[in-house]
Design a protein around this motif. Structure first.
Motif, short mmCIF file in Angstrom:
data_model
loop_
_atom_site.label_atom_id
_atom_site.label_comp_id
_atom_site.label_asym_id
_atom_site.label_seq_id
_atom_site.Cartn_x
_atom_site.Cartn_y
_atom_site.Cartn_z
N ASN A 41 52.86 44.52 76.97
CA ASN A 41 53.11 44.02 78.32
C ASN A 41 51.99 44.30 79.31
O ASN A 41 51.91 43.63 80.33
N THR A 42 51.17 45.30 79.04
CA THR A 42 50.16 45.68 80.02
C THR A 42 48.74 45.60 79.46
O THR A 42 47.89 44.89 79.98
N LEU A 43 48.49 46.36 78.41
CA LEU A 43 47.12 46.51 77.92
C LEU A 43 46.60 45.27 77.19
O LEU A 43 45.46 44.86 77.40
N LEU A 44 47.42 44.69 76.32
CA LEU A 44 46.96 43.52 75.57
C LEU A 44 46.63 42.33 76.48
O LEU A 44 45.55 41.73 76.32
N PRO A 45 47.49 41.99 77.44
CA PRO A 45 47.10 40.90 78.36
C PRO A 45 45.81 41.22 79.13
O PRO A 45 44.98 40.33 79.36
N HIS A 46 45.64 42.48 79.51
CA HIS A 46 44.40 42.87 80.20
C HIS A 46 43.19 42.65 79.29
O HIS A 46 42.17 42.10 79.72
N CYS A 47 43.30 43.08 78.03
CA CYS A 47 42.18 42.91 77.09
C CYS A 47 41.89 41.44 76.84
O CYS A 47 40.73 41.02 76.80
N PRO A 85 41.25 55.05 77.36
CA PRO A 85 40.95 54.99 75.93
C PRO A 85 41.64 53.83 75.21
O PRO A 85 41.06 53.23 74.31
N ASP A 86 42.87 53.49 75.62
CA ASP A 86 43.57 52.38 74.96
C ASP A 86 42.89 51.04 75.22
O ASP A 86 42.83 50.19 74.34
N VAL A 87 42.36 50.86 76.42
CA VAL A 87 41.62 49.64 76.73
C VAL A 87 40.33 49.60 75.90
O VAL A 87 39.97 48.57 75.33
N GLY A 88 39.64 50.73 75.81
CA GLY A 88 38.42 50.81 75.00
C GLY A 88 38.69 50.46 73.54
O GLY A 88 37.92 49.72 72.91
N ILE A 89 39.78 50.97 73.00
CA ILE A 89 40.13 50.69 71.60
C ILE A 89 40.48 49.21 71.43
O ILE A 89 40.03 48.56 70.49
N GLY A 90 41.28 48.68 72.36
CA GLY A 90 41.66 47.27 72.27
C GLY A 90 40.46 46.34 72.36
O GLY A 90 40.33 45.40 71.58
N LEU A 91 39.57 46.61 73.31
CA LEU A 91 38.38 45.77 73.47
C LEU A 91 37.42 45.94 72.30
O LEU A 91 36.73 44.99 71.92
N THR A 92 37.38 47.12 71.72
CA THR A 92 36.53 47.33 70.54
C THR A 92 37.05 46.49 69.37
O THR A 92 36.26 45.83 68.67
N ALA A 93 38.37 46.49 69.16
CA ALA A 93 38.95 45.68 68.09
C ALA A 93 38.66 44.20 68.32
O ALA A 93 38.26 43.48 67.38
N LEU A 94 38.81 43.73 69.55
CA LEU A 94 38.51 42.33 69.86
C LEU A 94 37.03 42.02 69.67
O LEU A 94 36.66 40.96 69.15
N ALA A 95 36.17 42.94 70.09
CA ALA A 95 34.72 42.72 69.95
C ALA A 95 34.33 42.60 68.48
O ALA A 95 33.55 41.70 68.11
N PHE A 96 34.88 43.46 67.63
CA PHE A 96 34.57 43.35 66.20
C PHE A 96 35.14 42.06 65.63
O PHE A 96 34.54 41.44 64.76
N ARG A 97 36.29 41.64 66.14
CA ARG A 97 36.89 40.38 65.68
C ARG A 97 36.01 39.20 66.05
O ARG A 97 35.79 38.29 65.26
N TYR A 98 35.49 39.18 67.27
CA TYR A 98 34.67 38.06 67.73
C TYR A 98 33.23 38.13 67.23
O TYR A 98 32.63 37.11 66.89
N GLU A 99 32.64 39.33 67.21
CA GLU A 99 31.23 39.48 66.89
C GLU A 99 30.97 39.79 65.42
O GLU A 99 29.89 39.58 64.91
#
Length: 132
Positions: free
Chosen positions: A17-23, A76-90
């Protein structure tokens, strides 16, 4: 429900509800991203004591393909979420692949038994088969 299950459900609720939409609202290589191998080398020349987290985790960008010089994500949760997305995209960087292969080699050396029956060797053979 056990206490651990309730905690996990609460964490999942916060994530969804919060972190994933932000990422998902961020754009890769514009507002966040991974440093490329060349950018890591340039940053290490500029600052040899650069934290390992800047090399391995997603960091804020100040513009298109322009990583922030020193900033990191504070949550830290935002950093982890964005890291996962970055590896997914890049995808994995060459340095990531080399690190994985070195780790797998070390595991193979530490394991016992016939070489082709060791778990690390089986993992390596699967990777080669999947790669084509």
């Amino acid at each position: 429900l056990p206490d651990d299950s309730v905690k996990a459900l609460n964490l999942l609720h916060d994530w969804l509800n919060t972190l994933l939409p932000h990422c998902f609202s961020k754009v890769d290589r514009v507002t966040y991203g991974l440093l490329t191998d060349a950018e890591v080398q340039a940053a290490l020349k500029e600052n040899p004591h650069m934290p390992k987290t800047r090399r391995l985790l997603a960091i804020p960008f100040v513009g298109k393909d322009c990583p922030s010089k020193t900033n990191e994500f504070s949550h830290p949760d935002v950093g982890i979420g964005l890291t996962a997305l970055a590896f997914r995209y890049e995808g994995l960087r060459m340095s990531d692949v080399v690190s994985l292969m070195e780790h797998l080699k070390e595991e193979m050396k530490a394991q016992v038994g016939p070489y082709n029956k060791r778990p690390a060797c089986i993992t390596y053979m699967k990777w080669v088969r999947y790669a084509g």
